[in-house]
Design a protein around this motif. Structure first.
Motif, PDB file in Angstrom:
ATOM      1  N   VAL A  82       7.053  -0.143 -12.144  1.00  0.00           N
ATOM      2  CA  VAL A  82       6.641   0.422 -10.650  1.00  0.00           C
ATOM      3  C   VAL A  82       5.104   0.670 -10.878  1.00  0.00           C
ATOM      4  O   VAL A  82       4.565   1.598 -11.693  1.00  0.00           O
ATOM      5  N   VAL A  83       4.539   0.061  -9.848  1.00  0.00           N
ATOM      6  CA  VAL A  83       3.021   0.405  -9.618  1.00  0.00           C
ATOM      7  C   VAL A  83       3.001   1.182  -8.285  1.00  0.00           C
ATOM      8  O   VAL A  83       3.328   0.474  -7.254  1.00  0.00           O
ATOM      9  N   LEU A  84       2.590   2.210  -8.121  1.00  0.00           N
ATOM     10  CA  LEU A  84       2.364   2.955  -7.005  1.00  0.00           C
ATOM     11  C   LEU A  84       0.779   3.344  -6.428  1.00  0.00           C
ATOM     12  O   LEU A  84       0.218   3.880  -7.143  1.00  0.00           O
ATOM     13  N   ASP A  85       0.740   2.815  -5.188  1.00  0.00           N
ATOM     14  CA  ASP A  85      -0.698   3.482  -4.489  1.00  0.00           C
ATOM     15  C   ASP A  85      -0.426   4.790  -4.331  1.00  0.00           C
ATOM     16  O   ASP A  85       0.750   5.423  -3.917  1.00  0.00           O
ATOM     17  N   ILE A  86      -1.372   5.935  -4.699  1.00  0.00           N
ATOM     18  CA  ILE A  86      -1.164   7.281  -4.486  1.00  0.00           C
ATOM     19  C   ILE A  86      -1.105   7.829  -2.894  1.00  0.00           C
ATOM     20  O   ILE A  86      -0.456   8.411  -2.471  1.00  0.00           O
ATOM     21  N   VAL A  87      -2.283   6.895  -2.175  1.00  0.00           N
ATOM     22  CA  VAL A  87      -2.273   7.269  -0.647  1.00  0.00           C
ATOM     23  C   VAL A  87      -1.594   6.183  -0.056  1.00  0.00           C
ATOM     24  O   VAL A  87      -2.187   4.938   0.068  1.00  0.00           O
ATOM     25  N   MET A  88      -0.552   6.428   0.660  1.00  0.00           N
ATOM     26  CA  MET A  88       0.204   5.436   1.496  1.00  0.00           C
ATOM     27  C   MET A  88       1.195   6.414   2.378  1.00  0.00           C
ATOM     28  O   MET A  88       1.452   7.335   2.195  1.00  0.00           O
ATOM     29  N   GLY A 101       4.269 -13.860 -15.315  1.00  0.00           N
ATOM     30  CA  GLY A 101       5.608 -14.076 -15.394  1.00  0.00           C
ATOM     31  C   GLY A 101       6.432 -12.898 -14.918  1.00  0.00           C
ATOM     32  O   GLY A 101       7.445 -12.815 -15.040  1.00  0.00           O
ATOM     33  N   PHE A 102       5.527 -11.811 -14.202  1.00  0.00           N
ATOM     34  CA  PHE A 102       6.305 -10.811 -13.806  1.00  0.00           C
ATOM     35  C   PHE A 102       6.934 -11.039 -12.264  1.00  0.00           C
ATOM     36  O   PHE A 102       6.327 -11.910 -11.770  1.00  0.00           O
ATOM     37  N   GLU A 103       8.176 -10.709 -11.964  1.00  0.00           N
ATOM     38  CA  GLU A 103       9.002 -10.976 -10.816  1.00  0.00           C
ATOM     39  C   GLU A 103       8.476  -9.781  -9.887  1.00  0.00           C
ATOM     40  O   GLU A 103       9.289  -8.765 -10.280  1.00  0.00           O
ATOM     41  N   CYS A 104       7.817  -9.881  -8.963  1.00  0.00           N
ATOM     42  CA  CYS A 104       7.200  -8.782  -8.248  1.00  0.00           C
ATOM     43  C   CYS A 104       7.956  -8.529  -6.890  1.00  0.00           C
ATOM     44  O   CYS A 104       8.065  -9.555  -6.147  1.00  0.00           O
ATOM     45  N   VAL A 105       8.174  -7.407  -6.334  1.00  0.00           N
ATOM     46  CA  VAL A 105       8.688  -7.045  -4.991  1.00  0.00           C
ATOM     47  C   VAL A 105       7.621  -5.984  -4.487  1.00  0.00           C
ATOM     48  O   VAL A 105       7.246  -5.059  -4.984  1.00  0.00           O
ATOM     49  N   LEU A 106       7.146  -6.465  -3.303  1.00  0.00           N
ATOM     50  CA  LEU A 106       5.976  -5.833  -2.618  1.00  0.00           C
ATOM     51  C   LEU A 106       6.536  -5.064  -1.525  1.00  0.00           C
ATOM     52  O   LEU A 106       7.194  -5.530  -0.577  1.00  0.00           O
ATOM     53  N   VAL A 107       6.383  -3.940  -1.306  1.00  0.00           N
ATOM     54  CA  VAL A 107       6.646  -2.805  -0.089  1.00  0.00           C
ATOM     55  C   VAL A 107       5.245  -2.161   0.115  1.00  0.00           C
ATOM     56  O   VAL A 107       4.453  -2.081  -0.646  1.00  0.00           O
ATOM     57  N   GLY A 108       5.259  -1.740   1.656  1.00  0.00           N
ATOM     58  CA  GLY A 108       4.138  -1.289   2.124  1.00  0.00           C
ATOM     59  C   GLY A 108       4.058   0.158   2.392  1.00  0.00           C
ATOM     60  O   GLY A 108       3.126   0.884   2.846  1.00  0.00           O
ATOM     61  N   ASP A 109       5.186   1.103   2.016  1.00  0.00           N
ATOM     62  CA  ASP A 109       5.185   2.551   2.025  1.00  0.00           C
ATOM     63  C   ASP A 109       6.101   3.151   1.013  1.00  0.00           C
ATOM     64  O   ASP A 109       6.878   2.346   0.516  1.00  0.00           O
ATOM     65  N   GLY A 110       5.907   4.422   1.177  1.00  0.00           N
ATOM     66  CA  GLY A 110       6.833   5.158   0.099  1.00  0.00           C
ATOM     67  C   GLY A 110       7.957   5.254   0.114  1.00  0.00           C
ATOM     68  O   GLY A 110       8.873   5.042  -0.899  1.00  0.00           O
ATOM     69  N   ARG A 111       8.527   5.508   1.311  1.00  0.00           N
ATOM     70  CA  ARG A 111      10.217   5.199   1.717  1.00  0.00           C
ATOM     71  C   ARG A 111      10.617   4.025   1.586  1.00  0.00           C
ATOM     72  O   ARG A 111      11.796   4.080   0.863  1.00  0.00           O
ATOM     73  N   ALA A 143       4.304  -0.705  -4.769  1.00  0.00           N
ATOM     74  CA  ALA A 143       4.125  -0.031  -3.502  1.00  0.00           C
ATOM     75  C   ALA A 143       2.720   0.142  -3.132  1.00  0.00           C
ATOM     76  O   ALA A 143       1.964   0.924  -3.646  1.00  0.00           O
ATOM     77  N   GLU A 144       2.150  -0.800  -2.233  1.00  0.00           N
ATOM     78  CA  GLU A 144       0.836  -0.843  -1.697  1.00  0.00           C
ATOM     79  C   GLU A 144       0.935  -1.079  -0.138  1.00  0.00           C
ATOM     80  O   GLU A 144       1.222  -2.042   0.190  1.00  0.00           O
ATOM     81  N   ASP A 145      -0.055  -0.063   0.406  1.00  0.00           N
ATOM     82  CA  ASP A 145       0.119  -0.226   1.914  1.00  0.00           C
ATOM     83  C   ASP A 145      -0.922  -1.310   2.412  1.00  0.00           C
ATOM     84  O   ASP A 145      -1.237  -1.826   3.537  1.00  0.00           O
ATOM     85  N   ASP A 146      -1.889  -1.594   1.416  1.00  0.00           N
ATOM     86  CA  ASP A 146      -3.019  -2.680   1.719  1.00  0.00           C
ATOM     87  C   ASP A 146      -2.393  -3.769   1.309  1.00  0.00           C
ATOM     88  O   ASP A 146      -2.301  -4.561   0.199  1.00  0.00           O
ATOM     89  N   LEU A 147      -2.226  -4.738   2.540  1.00  0.00           N
ATOM     90  CA  LEU A 147      -1.355  -6.003   2.325  1.00  0.00           C
ATOM     91  C   LEU A 147      -2.267  -6.860   1.356  1.00  0.00           C
ATOM     92  O   LEU A 147      -1.641  -7.793   0.578  1.00  0.00           O
ATOM     93  N   SER A 148      -3.535  -6.900   1.503  1.00  0.00           N
ATOM     94  CA  SER A 148      -4.429  -8.148   0.997  1.00  0.00           C
ATOM     95  C   SER A 148      -4.506  -7.899  -0.525  1.00  0.00           C
ATOM     96  O   SER A 148      -4.067  -8.537  -1.228  1.00  0.00           O
ATOM     97  N   LEU A 149      -4.511  -6.207  -0.952  1.00  0.00           N
ATOM     98  CA  LEU A 149      -4.514  -5.937  -2.304  1.00  0.00           C
ATOM     99  C   LEU A 149      -3.178  -6.190  -3.037  1.00  0.00           C
ATOM    100  O   LEU A 149      -2.915  -6.796  -4.149  1.00  0.00           O
ATOM    101  N   GLY A 150      -1.909  -5.793  -2.136  1.00  0.00           N
ATOM    102  CA  GLY A 150      -0.742  -6.011  -2.490  1.00  0.00           C
ATOM    103  C   GLY A 150      -0.228  -7.350  -2.920  1.00  0.00           C
ATOM    104  O   GLY A 150       0.156  -7.619  -3.881  1.00  0.00           O
ATOM    105  N   THR A 151      -0.707  -8.246  -2.100  1.00  0.00           N
ATOM    106  CA  THR A 151      -0.254  -9.662  -2.340  1.00  0.00           C
ATOM    107  C   THR A 151      -1.231 -10.140  -3.443  1.00  0.00           C
ATOM    108  O   THR A 151      -0.648 -11.183  -4.190  1.00  0.00           O
TER     109      THR A 151
END
Length: 229
Positions: A48-54, A24-34, A6-14
């Motif tokens: 789960v990897v969570l950005d604190i501010v999103m 070998g991790f299968e990642c699912v990227l979302v851009g907000d907490g909800r 969960a990371e709202d910075d698309l560049s960092l998330g990708t």
């Protein structure tokens, strides 16, 4: 192993998706907490990897929500703010690890690999597990040391399993309350300390110098990775 990011910075998330994909991790990227909570409720992730501010829901609030849903999930917090407050708060809400931005990619990969090992070590509901020289048998509700059987309550078993599945990590009081009593339990109660004291009396060689259930002052309790007798 599946990882929810969960990371709202698309560049960092990708970038994280690409980085972890190499291991070998299968990642699912979302851009907000909800969106992260919805994805997790639909099919819980082991990591789960969570950005604190999103937007939508901040990472700290989401951390506590996910921890209550799936206590065995490994949760890492990411934040550009390096304040001590954030780290302590994150641990209290159930995070397993915390990495400040900018981070060293090799260090992040090593931390995620360690989390994956812990996630794989989570026992099934009835599987026996060992804490120090004590075997815990969930199906029989007993602990066994040197052939001696020690009776356990369901709540004592719950506490032991949670500490075991987070071996080496501080498990916060809130996390223990949420998982073993329920989220509505009043966290100022001394019930937790009384249960821990009783548990130590049952499974520790010396309850006054515990080596299986350590106190982490200001946070909660911890089962060390290699407890000494």
């Amino acid at each position: 192993m599946r990882v929810l990011i969960a990371e709202d910075d698309l560049s960092l998330g990708t970038g994280l998706v690409d980085l972890l994909g190499r291991d070998g991790f299968e990642c699912v990227l979302v851009g907000d907490g909800r969106a992260a909570e919805a994805a997790f409720r639909d099919d819980p992730f082991p990591i789960v990897v969570l950005d604190i501010v999103m937007p939508g829901q901040d990472g700290l609030t989401l951390c506590r929500t996910l921890r209550a849903i799936a206590p065995q999930t490994q949760i890492m917090l990411l934040s550009a703010r390096g304040e001590t407050f954030d780290k302590a708060r994150g641990l209290q809400l159930g995070a397993d690890d915390y990495v400040a931005k900018p981070f060293d990619p090799s260090e992040l990969r090593a931390r995620l690999s360690a989390m994956a090992r812990r996630a794989r070590a989570v026992p099934s509901a009835d599987a026996r597990f060992k804490m120090g020289d004590v075997w815990i048998d969930p199906a029989a509700l007993i602990a066994i040391r040197d052939g001696e059987e020690i009776s356990l309550t369901q709540r004592e078993l719950c506490l032991l399993r949670l500490l075991y599945t987070h071996a080496g990590q501080a498990v916060s009081r809130n996390q223990l309350f949420d998982h073993c009593w329920g989220r509505d339990y009043f966290p100022n109660s001394r019930a937790l300390d009384q249960y821990i004291s009783t548990l130590r009396g049952k499974i520790e060689w010396d309850p006054k110098q515990p080596c299986l259930i350590e106190t982490v002052h200001g946070v909660g309790y911890r089962h060390p990775v290699s407890p000494a007798r």
